[in-house]
Design a protein around this motif. Structure first.
Motif, PDB file in Angstrom:
ATOM      1  N   ALA A 199       0.984  -1.108  -0.089  1.00 39.22           N
ATOM      2  CA  ALA A 199       0.185   0.076   0.001  1.00 39.22           C
ATOM      3  C   ALA A 199       0.884   1.292  -0.014  1.00 39.22           C
ATOM      4  CB  ALA A 199      -0.834  -0.036   1.310  1.00 39.22           C
ATOM      5  N   ILE A 200       0.487   2.347  -0.460  1.00 35.83           N
ATOM      6  CA  ILE A 200       1.430   3.560  -0.643  1.00 35.83           C
ATOM      7  C   ILE A 200       0.774   4.544   0.612  1.00 35.83           C
ATOM      8  CG2 ILE A 200       1.757   5.649  -2.091  1.00 35.83           C
ATOM      9  CD1 ILE A 200       0.352   3.608  -4.577  1.00 35.83           C
ATOM     10  N   HIS A 201       1.785   4.768   1.424  1.00 40.81           N
ATOM     11  CA  HIS A 201       1.632   5.597   2.694  1.00 40.81           C
ATOM     12  C   HIS A 201       1.623   7.194   2.282  1.00 40.81           C
ATOM     13  CE1 HIS A 201       5.482   6.438   4.078  1.00 40.81           C
ATOM     14  NE2 HIS A 201       5.776   5.218   4.081  1.00 40.81           N
ATOM     15  N   SER A 202       0.832   8.043   3.018  1.00 41.10           N
ATOM     16  CA  SER A 202       0.899   9.431   2.897  1.00 41.10           C
ATOM     17  C   SER A 202       0.841   9.927   4.359  1.00 41.10           C
ATOM     18  CB  SER A 202      -0.154  10.183   1.863  1.00 41.10           C
ATOM     19  OG  SER A 202       0.144  11.408   1.673  1.00 41.10           O
ATOM     20  N   ILE A 203       1.971  10.464   4.855  1.00 41.16           N
ATOM     21  CA  ILE A 203       1.959  10.758   5.972  1.00 41.16           C
ATOM     22  C   ILE A 203       1.282  12.577   5.991  1.00 41.16           C
ATOM     23  CG2 ILE A 203       2.972  11.261   8.270  1.00 41.16           C
ATOM     24  CD1 ILE A 203       4.669   8.956   7.350  1.00 41.16           C
ATOM     25  N   VAL A 204       0.436  12.754   6.878  1.00 39.45           N
ATOM     26  CA  VAL A 204       0.237  14.210   7.079  1.00 39.45           C
ATOM     27  C   VAL A 204       0.625  14.667   8.588  1.00 39.45           C
ATOM     28  CG1 VAL A 204      -1.757  15.676   7.194  1.00 39.45           C
ATOM     29  CG2 VAL A 204      -1.877  14.158   5.606  1.00 39.45           C
ATOM     30  N   PHE A 205       1.343  15.461   8.508  1.00 40.02           N
ATOM     31  CA  PHE A 205       1.817  16.219   9.708  1.00 40.02           C
ATOM     32  C   PHE A 205       0.694  16.271  10.845  1.00 40.02           C
ATOM     33  CE2 PHE A 205       3.619  19.931  11.966  1.00 40.02           C
ATOM     34  CZ  PHE A 205       4.486  19.390  12.899  1.00 40.02           C
ATOM     35  N   ALA A 206       1.099  15.840  12.185  1.00 38.92           N
ATOM     36  CA  ALA A 206      -0.051  16.026  12.933  1.00 38.92           C
ATOM     37  C   ALA A 206      -0.335  17.466  13.360  1.00 38.92           C
ATOM     38  CB  ALA A 206       0.291  15.345  14.404  1.00 38.92           C
ATOM     39  N   GLY A 207       0.447  18.547  13.027  1.00 39.90           N
ATOM     40  CA  GLY A 207       0.216  19.862  13.166  1.00 39.90           C
ATOM     41  C   GLY A 207      -0.723  20.512  12.061  1.00 39.90           C
ATOM     42  N   ARG A 249       1.425  19.980  25.509  1.00 40.91           N
ATOM     43  CA  ARG A 249      -0.160  20.121  25.185  1.00 40.91           C
ATOM     44  C   ARG A 249      -0.578  19.018  24.290  1.00 40.91           C
ATOM     45  NH1 ARG A 249       0.603  26.406  23.550  1.00 40.91           N
ATOM     46  NH2 ARG A 249       1.642  25.544  21.936  1.00 40.91           N
ATOM     47  N   GLU A 250      -1.881  18.911  24.112  1.00 34.72           N
ATOM     48  CA  GLU A 250      -2.345  17.728  23.453  1.00 34.72           C
ATOM     49  C   GLU A 250      -3.405  18.326  22.087  1.00 34.72           C
ATOM     50  OE1 GLU A 250      -4.597  15.232  25.699  1.00 34.72           O
ATOM     51  OE2 GLU A 250      -2.761  14.480  26.979  1.00 34.72           O
ATOM     52  N   THR A 251      -3.023  17.836  20.937  1.00 36.36           N
ATOM     53  CA  THR A 251      -3.750  18.080  19.713  1.00 36.36           C
ATOM     54  C   THR A 251      -4.876  16.861  19.553  1.00 36.36           C
ATOM     55  OG1 THR A 251      -1.836  18.835  18.947  1.00 36.36           O
ATOM     56  CG2 THR A 251      -3.707  18.466  17.410  1.00 36.36           C
ATOM     57  N   VAL A 310      -1.101  30.430   2.128  1.00 31.12           N
ATOM     58  CA  VAL A 310      -1.464  31.449   3.343  1.00 31.12           C
ATOM     59  C   VAL A 310      -2.485  32.302   2.755  1.00 31.12           C
ATOM     60  CG1 VAL A 310      -0.465  32.738   5.111  1.00 31.12           C
ATOM     61  CG2 VAL A 310       0.780  30.800   4.274  1.00 31.12           C
ATOM     62  N   GLU A 311      -2.156  32.942   1.410  1.00 34.44           N
ATOM     63  CA  GLU A 311      -2.884  33.963   0.674  1.00 34.44           C
ATOM     64  C   GLU A 311      -4.196  33.211   0.549  1.00 34.44           C
ATOM     65  OE1 GLU A 311      -0.710  34.926  -2.742  1.00 34.44           O
ATOM     66  OE2 GLU A 311       0.822  35.792  -1.538  1.00 34.44           O
ATOM     67  N   SER A 312      -4.217  32.096  -0.018  1.00 37.12           N
ATOM     68  CA  SER A 312      -5.652  31.812  -0.184  1.00 37.12           C
ATOM     69  C   SER A 312      -6.596  31.476   0.906  1.00 37.12           C
ATOM     70  CB  SER A 312      -5.692  30.489  -1.378  1.00 37.12           C
ATOM     71  OG  SER A 312      -5.195  29.300  -0.618  1.00 37.12           O
ATOM     72  N   ALA A 313      -5.861  31.020   2.019  1.00 36.13           N
ATOM     73  CA  ALA A 313      -6.393  30.604   3.458  1.00 36.13           C
ATOM     74  C   ALA A 313      -7.105  32.418   3.536  1.00 36.13           C
ATOM     75  CB  ALA A 313      -5.538  30.295   4.509  1.00 36.13           C
ATOM     76  N   THR A 363      -6.651  27.506  11.738  1.00 34.49           N
ATOM     77  CA  THR A 363      -7.416  26.264  11.362  1.00 34.49           C
ATOM     78  C   THR A 363      -7.588  26.035  10.043  1.00 34.49           C
ATOM     79  OG1 THR A 363      -9.088  28.202  11.510  1.00 34.49           O
ATOM     80  CG2 THR A 363      -9.316  26.378  13.206  1.00 34.49           C
ATOM     81  N   GLU A 364      -7.390  26.830   9.051  1.00 33.68           N
ATOM     82  CA  GLU A 364      -7.404  26.598   7.921  1.00 33.68           C
ATOM     83  C   GLU A 364      -6.134  25.508   7.174  1.00 33.68           C
ATOM     84  OE1 GLU A 364      -9.264  28.090   4.595  1.00 33.68           O
ATOM     85  OE2 GLU A 364     -10.615  27.860   6.192  1.00 33.68           O
ATOM     86  N   ILE A 365      -4.952  26.010   7.793  1.00 32.54           N
ATOM     87  CA  ILE A 365      -3.862  25.106   7.445  1.00 32.54           C
ATOM     88  C   ILE A 365      -3.239  24.573   8.611  1.00 32.54           C
ATOM     89  CG2 ILE A 365      -1.637  25.258   6.332  1.00 32.54           C
ATOM     90  CD1 ILE A 365      -2.243  27.916   4.779  1.00 32.54           C
ATOM     91  N   GLY A 366      -2.816  25.356   9.657  1.00 27.98           N
ATOM     92  CA  GLY A 366      -2.396  24.419  10.902  1.00 27.98           C
ATOM     93  C   GLY A 366      -1.469  25.746  11.601  1.00 27.98           C
ATOM     94  N   PRO A 367      -1.025  25.512  12.775  1.00 33.66           N
ATOM     95  CA  PRO A 367      -0.418  26.367  13.556  1.00 33.66           C
ATOM     96  C   PRO A 367       0.758  27.021  12.803  1.00 33.66           C
ATOM     97  CG  PRO A 367      -0.909  24.738  14.807  1.00 33.66           C
ATOM     98  CD  PRO A 367      -1.477  24.338  13.444  1.00 33.66           C
ATOM     99  N   ILE A 368       1.693  26.076  12.201  1.00 36.64           N
ATOM    100  CA  ILE A 368       2.778  26.574  11.488  1.00 36.64           C
ATOM    101  C   ILE A 368       2.840  27.843  10.481  1.00 36.64           C
ATOM    102  CG2 ILE A 368       4.197  24.728  11.840  1.00 36.64           C
ATOM    103  CD1 ILE A 368       3.648  23.735   9.040  1.00 36.64           C
ATOM    104  N   ALA A 369       1.584  27.934  10.047  1.00 36.17           N
ATOM    105  CA  ALA A 369       1.201  28.810   8.992  1.00 36.17           C
ATOM    106  C   ALA A 369       0.740  30.080   9.556  1.00 36.17           C
ATOM    107  CB  ALA A 369       0.083  28.393   7.720  1.00 36.17           C
ATOM    108  N   LYS A 370       0.590  30.222  10.806  1.00 40.44           N
ATOM    109  CA  LYS A 370       0.012  31.481  11.290  1.00 40.44           C
ATOM    110  C   LYS A 370       0.957  32.662  10.984  1.00 40.44           C
ATOM    111  CE  LYS A 370       0.317  32.762  15.771  1.00 40.44           C
ATOM    112  NZ  LYS A 370       0.918  34.133  15.741  1.00 40.44           N
ATOM    113  N   PRO A 371       0.310  33.719  10.352  1.00 44.30           N
ATOM    114  CA  PRO A 371       1.042  34.851  10.136  1.00 44.30           C
ATOM    115  C   PRO A 371       1.982  35.447  11.302  1.00 44.30           C
ATOM    116  CG  PRO A 371      -0.859  35.260   9.066  1.00 44.30           C
ATOM    117  CD  PRO A 371      -0.970  33.894  10.104  1.00 44.30           C
ATOM    118  N   ASP A 372       3.024  35.964  11.362  1.00 45.19           N
ATOM    119  CA  ASP A 372       3.595  36.484  12.259  1.00 45.19           C
ATOM    120  C   ASP A 372       3.451  37.934  12.317  1.00 45.19           C
ATOM    121  OD1 ASP A 372       5.923  34.570  13.481  1.00 45.19           O
ATOM    122  OD2 ASP A 372       6.031  34.249  11.514  1.00 45.19           O
ATOM    123  N   LEU A 373       3.127  38.530  11.322  1.00 45.38           N
ATOM    124  CA  LEU A 373       2.858  39.980  11.319  1.00 45.38           C
ATOM    125  C   LEU A 373       1.743  40.332  10.197  1.00 45.38           C
ATOM    126  CD1 LEU A 373       6.445  41.526  11.152  1.00 45.38           C
ATOM    127  CD2 LEU A 373       4.850  41.329  12.804  1.00 45.38           C
TER     128      LEU A 373
END
Ligand code: 6R9
Length: 648
Positions: free
Chosen positions: A157-165, A194-196, A531-534, A584-594
């Motif tokens: 089978a072919i796996h595709s991992i999605v980062f838990a974040g 923390r727990e996701t 990020v723009e499309s979000a 919520t659209e992408i994940g915490p790593i995509a949150k704009p800093d500014l």
């Protein structure tokens, strides 16, 4: 400037490759790839030996990449079964939990791994997963993540991992993108205390996926979750399952996994790696680049949600019969000494992490490092982004005590394994340089606009690769045209990395960063377009442009220019709302800093946003804006400069 440190040859007891070997082997690898790779293809076990080695074409309109194409093998058999006779009782995986005050590390032997992977493979079979089917893995960094990967490979089978974040939306897009049959998840993912809620995220994602998908749920914390007809209890099923599951014979070019990654346009694309070439390349780079020797304990701090975790936590180390550490936590929890405590506890020999982590720990102070005995460390690695000389020096002096060569490995999701890197014992190191190509890799520097090859040393341009190597991605899942266009469209006959580079007077390579609209935040790749499309998906946002800016710890931060809909007023509350929205659209790593409120964006008369200008403003470098005369309305620039965000 190229500061040189002494040769590392003295500190390596018996490196696999010396400087002389490197020169000789490298020449052989690019001059006669068939002979070179025919030999190195033997480092893994084949069920049916290959007779063909390289069959690849970078010709426009016919990009076709095949390695070892008539060979047959099984990846899980290579990573597990073939080690059983000699090292069944050796630890394959050391699992380090998020919170060491609550749980102990686990040592999983090769025999244990064989049992668990076979059981999970049988569970997947019972759920109807067959060869070629796609399985999404959305798990914390727990042993089950490795079991799930290897169980997929065991049955083809072919796996595709999605980062838990990643958020439910991002997960849903990936489930649909590869038309997965099963999602493997857990109740919760603990990280940094923390727990996701992974199961609940999966439930949300599945609202937008086709009927009939099954969800296999691993118990991690035992926390409460909802339960529906499509949910299966992984622990209960594995307890019952047989531990006999013969490995499926796979063709070398059968897909092994899909991993979604960001590009400069559109939504993330599914990078496809295949079975034979990828494994040969992951195993070989792991051994040579980290100078791995039998009995070493190897620690790559990445997450299996990224390619680094695929190649250097699971496939490379296990194919080599190593002991590999799987770390669930973060560098600063419970305190900033965690990495070093784990290194000392397990007597780690090779340690591989990202510059962003090094910078964060450097900020915490060297006393955290000095508390721990790091005398077993032999090689240090860096990956994900260029490493700045300050961080390099700190890593070298404080962590490595000047005794451990640092391998600054440049590579990508697309390349499967290392492309440019020093080799321990063979390379005179230069802080911040990725230095030299790995065997079989033929880098070229091109002039960005004309696409002409720039010869000689002391030159700069875009980094391309002139010929195929076994670990190269084969296609974009379901969209070969996009593969051709993205990687072979700009510079005909070459694989285009998307990175700029410099070749110095000695012929060493320095990566200067992405030349496209991809930014690198804490070593995580992000398309500004995503990020723009979000942002524009929010009802109050009319338009948005996102760029990167220099960030002390993250390498790059996310700077978003936002134009609101008519009648909407900027406010701090709205800024917060947009931050949460992107999370919520992408994940915490995509949150704009500014986020800067922009009444207008600088556009050409044809309506194209001039990102060059926005980048300069975000970098606080607006003295060097260049020509703005082609803008439809040059006055917007003054407003953007006047209201730029404070980066301090
Ligand atoms: C493995 C990985 C790939 C992009 C790549 C480049 C940057 C990675 C680097 C580096 C300078 C290094 N990058 N390693 N830049 N020096 N040693 O990170 O894959 O997530 O696909 O990112 O990361 O810009 O193009 P991926």
């Amino acid at each position: 400037m190229t500061t040189q440190t002494p040769s590392t040859q003295d500190v390596q007891k018996s490196p696999h490759v010396t400087a002389d070997d490197y020169a000789r082997l490298y020449a052989a690898s690019v001059n006669d790839p068939d002979t070179f790779w025919a030999e190195h293809g033997q480092r893994i076990d084949w069920i049916k030996p290959f007779t063909k080695v390289k069959n690849t074409s970078f010709t426009p309109g016919n990009i076709d990449i095949r390695w070892f194409e008539d060979g047959a093998l099984n990846v899980s058999a290579n990573c597990i079964d073939r080690h059983l006779a000699e090292r069944g009782n050796q630890t394959a995986i050391i699992w380090e939990p998020d919170d060491p005050t609550k749980e102990d590390a686990q040592h999983i032997t090769y025999a244990d791994l064989h049992r668990s992977v076979s059981k999970m493979a049988n569970v997947l079979k019972d759920l109807g997963v067959a060869r070629g089917d796609r399985v999404i893995i959305y798990l914390p960094m727990i042993p089950e993540a490795a079991y799930a990967m290897l169980a997929c490979t065991r049955i083809g089978a072919i796996h595709s991992i999605v980062f838990a974040g990643f958020s439910p939306d991002a997960l849903g897009a990936r489930i649909n993108g590869c038309d997965a049959k099963v999602v493997i998840t857990a109740d919760y993912a603990p990280r940094g205390g923390r727990e996701t809620p992974l199961k609940s995220n999966t439930d949300t994602a599945l609202l937008h996926c086709k009927e009939g998908l099954k969800c296999l749920v691993v118990k991690r914390t035992g926390g409460q979750t909802t339960w529906t007809d499509r949910d299966y209890d992984c622990n209960a099923l594995m307890a019952e399952a047989s531990d006999d599951c013969p490995p499926q014979e796979m063709n070398a070019e059968d897909p092994l996994f899909i991993l979604y990654t960001s590009g400069s346009t559109g939504q993330p694309k599914g990078v496809v790696h295949t079975t034979g070439g990828y494994l040969v390349y992951a195993a070989m780079t792991h051994e040579i680049v980290f100078d791995y020797h039998e009995g070493d304990v190897f620690w790559c701090t990445a997450d299996v949600g990224w390619v680094t975790g695929h190649s250097y936590i699971v496939y490379g180390p296990l194919a080599n019969g190593a002991t590999t550490i799987m770390f669930e936590g973060v560098p600063t929890f419970p305190d900033a000494g965690r990495f070093w405590e784990v290194c000392a506890k397990h007597k780690v020999n090779q340690f591989y992490t990202a510059p962003t982590a090094i910078r964060a720990l450097m900020g915490a102070g060297k006393e955290w490092v000095e508390k721990h005995d790091l005398s077993d460390l032999r090689v240090l690695g860096s990956v994900g982004e260029p490493i700045n000389p300050e961080a390099w020096n700190w890593y070298n002096e404080v962590v490595g005590k000047g005794n451990c060569p640092i391998v600054d490995t440049f590579w990508q999701t697309e390349t499967g394994g290392h492309m440019l890197t020093p080799l321990p014992g063979a390379t005179k190191l230069k802080p911040g340089a990725a230095q030299q190509p790995f065997f079989g890799v033929h880098p070229v520097v091109l002039e960005p606009t004309s696409g002409e090859v720039v010869e000689g040393n002391g030159v700069e341009g875009v980094l391309c690769i002139a010929d195929s190597w076994p670990g190269q991605m084969r296609t974009v899942w379901g969209d070969h045209e996009r593969f051709e266009k993205t990687y072979f469209g700009d510079y005909k006959g070459y694989y285009f990395s998307g990175d700029g580079c410099r070749r110095d007077e000695d012929g060493d390579y320095w990566i200067t960063g992405r030349v496209d609209d991809v930014i690198n935040v804490s070593g995580h790749r992000m398309g500004t377009a995503e990020v723009e499309s979000a942002l524009v998906a929010h009802a109050k946002v009319a338009e948005s442009a996102v760029v990167g800016y220099p960030h002390d710890v993250k390498g790059q931060g996310i700077y978003a220019y936002v134009t609101l809909m008519n009648g909407e007023e900027p406010s701090d509350a709205l800024r917060k709302e947009l931050e949460v929205w992107v999370r919520t659209e992408i994940g915490p790593i995509a949150k704009p800093d500014l986020i800067q409120w922009a009444p207008g964006l600088p556009k050409t008369r044809s309506g194209k946003i001039m990102r060059r200008i926005l980048r300069k403003i975000a970098e606080d470098d607006f003295g060097a804006l260049g020509d703005t005369s082609t803008l439809a309305d040059p006055s917007v620039v003054d407003d953007l400069i006047a209201n730029r965000m404070n980066r301090a």
